[in-house]
Design a protein around this motif. Structure first.
Motif, mmCIF file in Angstrom:
data_model
loop_
_atom_site.group_PDB
_atom_site.id
_atom_site.type_symbol
_atom_site.label_atom_id
_atom_site.label_comp_id
_atom_site.label_asym_id
_atom_site.label_seq_id
_atom_site.Cartn_x
_atom_site.Cartn_y
_atom_site.Cartn_z
ATOM 1 N N PRO A 330 0.815 -1.230 0.000
ATOM 2 C CA PRO A 330 0.000 0.000 0.000
ATOM 3 C C PRO A 330 0.843 1.273 0.000
ATOM 4 O O PRO A 330 1.994 1.283 0.433
ATOM 5 N N ILE A 331 0.214 2.348 -0.455
ATOM 6 C CA ILE A 331 0.813 3.676 -0.372
ATOM 7 C C ILE A 331 0.811 4.142 1.089
ATOM 8 O O ILE A 331 -0.183 3.978 1.792
ATOM 9 N N LEU A 332 1.912 4.716 1.521
ATOM 10 C CA LEU A 332 2.058 5.179 2.899
ATOM 11 C C LEU A 332 1.958 6.699 2.969
ATOM 12 O O LEU A 332 1.991 7.378 1.933
ATOM 13 N N LYS A 333 1.896 7.209 4.190
ATOM 14 C CA LYS A 333 1.923 8.664 4.345
ATOM 15 C C LYS A 333 3.187 9.263 3.744
ATOM 16 O O LYS A 333 3.181 10.385 3.243
ATOM 17 N N THR A 334 4.276 8.534 3.802
ATOM 18 C CA THR A 334 5.570 9.062 3.373
ATOM 19 C C THR A 334 5.884 8.785 1.899
ATOM 20 O O THR A 334 6.970 9.114 1.439
ATOM 21 N N THR A 335 4.949 8.207 1.165
ATOM 22 C CA THR A 335 5.213 7.873 -0.230
ATOM 23 C C THR A 335 5.065 9.109 -1.116
ATOM 24 O O THR A 335 3.998 9.703 -1.194
ATOM 25 N N GLY A 336 6.146 9.476 -1.799
ATOM 26 C CA GLY A 336 6.104 10.625 -2.700
ATOM 27 C C GLY A 336 5.904 10.246 -4.151
ATOM 28 O O GLY A 336 5.604 11.098 -4.990
ATOM 29 N N GLY A 337 6.072 8.966 -4.469
ATOM 30 C CA GLY A 337 5.892 8.568 -5.855
ATOM 31 C C GLY A 337 6.123 7.088 -6.067
ATOM 32 O O GLY A 337 6.566 6.366 -5.159
ATOM 33 N N ILE A 338 5.779 6.658 -7.257
ATOM 34 C CA ILE A 338 6.077 5.294 -7.708
ATOM 35 C C ILE A 338 6.828 5.444 -9.020
ATOM 36 O O ILE A 338 6.343 6.091 -9.950
ATOM 37 N N THR A 339 8.016 4.874 -9.080
ATOM 38 C CA THR A 339 8.846 4.988 -10.277
ATOM 39 C C THR A 339 8.982 3.611 -10.921
ATOM 40 O O THR A 339 9.469 2.672 -10.286
ATOM 41 N N CYS A 340 8.517 3.523 -12.166
ATOM 42 C CA CYS A 340 8.505 2.239 -12.870
ATOM 43 C C CYS A 340 9.565 2.290 -13.977
ATOM 44 O O CYS A 340 9.417 3.055 -14.931
ATOM 45 N N LEU A 341 10.595 1.493 -13.827
ATOM 46 C CA LEU A 341 11.722 1.552 -14.754
ATOM 47 C C LEU A 341 11.816 0.272 -15.577
ATOM 48 O O LEU A 341 11.676 -0.835 -15.048
ATOM 49 N N SER A 342 12.076 0.451 -16.861
ATOM 50 C CA SER A 342 12.284 -0.709 -17.729
ATOM 51 C C SER A 342 13.716 -1.209 -17.566
ATOM 52 O O SER A 342 14.536 -0.587 -16.882
ATOM 53 N N SER A 343 14.022 -2.305 -18.229
ATOM 54 C CA SER A 343 15.384 -2.846 -18.141
ATOM 55 C C SER A 343 16.392 -1.865 -18.721
ATOM 56 O O SER A 343 17.522 -1.773 -18.258
#
Length: 429
Positions: A330-343
């Motif tokens: 889950p997303i937390l209070k401290t989560t600023g983003g989600i970064t999805c990187l390819s190979s």
């Protein structure tokens, strides 16, 4: 992934913010359920005050703080408590409460409190820049001269702090005036990076009218780190064992300031976060406002899914974020983003022998000799690692990033720090 350019006392890297900098934060679709951890802060886990079967509203207290260094936890949706469970957040096992959404969107406001500190505490506000320190404790009995607002957001890809400036500047200034009136700060400084100045020129006049100083720091990473920021603004050193209050400084993140606005002026507890969803593997990049406890998987669906196979999905930015083992987290209070990187973006070359180039030493923003600490740790010489200042490391990752031999220096230093701290604790007993 990132173009490298060495800078003394930090590194310059590609920001990768162009595609989300100008995107207004938008509300995502409501998730069918949320899983809310009872520890999203530094300090003790909160104590649950609901049970399975209870009906709750958005804003209902789920768990109350346990002691001074702890924080209240509220429901981020309205619905029914269906599970009290335990989940893994990184290396920690924490209690969590699952709520099934009834889609009625009923709201429970905070009760009136006597003081600003009590309002902040009741709202469960913690540092949203990533540290998660309970914010009311930071302000408790504050007699500091200076308040510094961190909006540098030096981590690549993330743009949520920037969006707060763009979308809520008036609200931020209202809270800063309130804090000045309450705690008698003589100086208030808002810090941004130089590359933001042209597009944020509109903030100069309102800040000036409110007697708030705008401080422009360089573009090199990690300008937003506490020690670096304090040195840049006040020219004072935050040495090991000291806290900003020792220097008569209170430092907090700009998103935290907006959370205080929500609590003070709208009686809303901290139940949602704006996060940046970015990286070359995500289909549609967004600044997305989501309930705390929403799964990463649901958020990725809100962004059109993956455009290509992700090699890494990171909670936060690529430098200081945490690699996610599962999209169910889950997303937390401290989560600023989600970064999805390819190979292609996350390719990690094979480690080779140190060539003694000293680039990690030149790039360390706190003046350490990272490769020597790494070497000491690998040789099992913890005393030497401690002597070299391992505990002063701020975990920014500049050393590993800049190393031409691709030695995972930061990982070694983190391990050394962990073992040194355990040794210190053992010796105290």
């Amino acid at each position: 992934m990132l173009n490298l350019k060495l800078r003394l006392g930090g590194i310059k890297l590609q920001k990768n913010k162009e595609e989300t900098n100008q995107l207004k934060s938008v509300e995502g679709d409501m998730p069918p359920s949320v899983l809310i951890p009872l520890s999203m802060h530094i300090g003790k886990e909160a104590k649950p005050v609901v049970k399975v079967g209870d009906q709750v509203k958005k804003g209902t207290l789920l768990a109350e703080r346990d002691g001074l260094i702890s924080a209240n936890i509220h429901s981020s949706i309205s619905g029914k408590v269906t599970q009290l469970t335990e989940i893994m957040i990184g290396q920690r096992q924490v209690k969590a409460i699952k709520i099934e959404n009834d889609y009625l969107n009923q709201l429970e406001l905070l009760a009136q409190e006597e003081t600003l500190e009590k309002v902040i505490a009741a709202a469960g506000i913690v540092g949203l820049g990533g540290a998660g320190f309970p914010t009311d404790v930071k302000f408790l009995g504050s007699t500091c001269d200076t308040l510094i607002i961190n909006a540098a957001e030096c981590e690549p890809f993330l743009t949520t702090d920037r969006r707060v400036i763009c979308e809520y500047l008036e609200e931020v200034i209202a809270v800063l005036n309130l804090l000045r009136d309450t705690y008698k700060y003589q100086h208030i400084t808002l810090v941004i990076e130089k590359h933001q100045l042209a597009s944020l020129a509109f903030i100069k006049e309102p800040l000036e009218q409110a007697n708030i100083t705008l401080k422009i720091v360089g573009n090199h990473y990690p300008q937003g780190a506490e020690k670096i920021l304090i040195k840049n603004v006040s020219q004072q050193e935050l040495t090991l064992g000291r806290i900003p209050k020792d220097l008569s400084i209170c430092l907090t993140n700009i998103s935290t300031i907006y959370a205080i606005y929500q609590a003070v002026y709208k009686q809303l507890p901290l139940t949602e976060r704006t996060i940046t969803v970015s990286g070359d593997a995500i289909a549609v990049k967004k600044n997305l406002r989501v309930p705390i406890g929403t799964s990463v998987e649901w958020i990725i669906e809100q962004c059109g899914g993956f455009s290509k196979q992700p090699e890494k999905v990171i909670m936060g930015g690529p430098m200081m974020g945490r690699l996610l083992p599962s999209l169910s987290e889950p997303i937390l209070k401290t989560t600023g983003g989600i970064t999805c990187l390819s190979s292609e973006e996350s390719l990690i070359p094979t480690e080779t022998s140190c060539i003694k180039c000293s680039e990690c030493i030149n790039g360390c923003p706190v003046g350490l000799m990272p490769i020597l600490i790494s070497k000491a740790y690998r040789e099992g010489n913890l005393a030497r690692a401690q002597e070299l200042g391992a505990l002063n490391c701020i975990d920014c990752g500049a050393c590993s990033y800049i190393c031409p031999s691709k030695i995972d220096i930061l990982s070694d230093i983190k391990q050394a720090k962990s073992e040194i701290l355990k040794k210190i604790e053992r010796e105290k007993k």
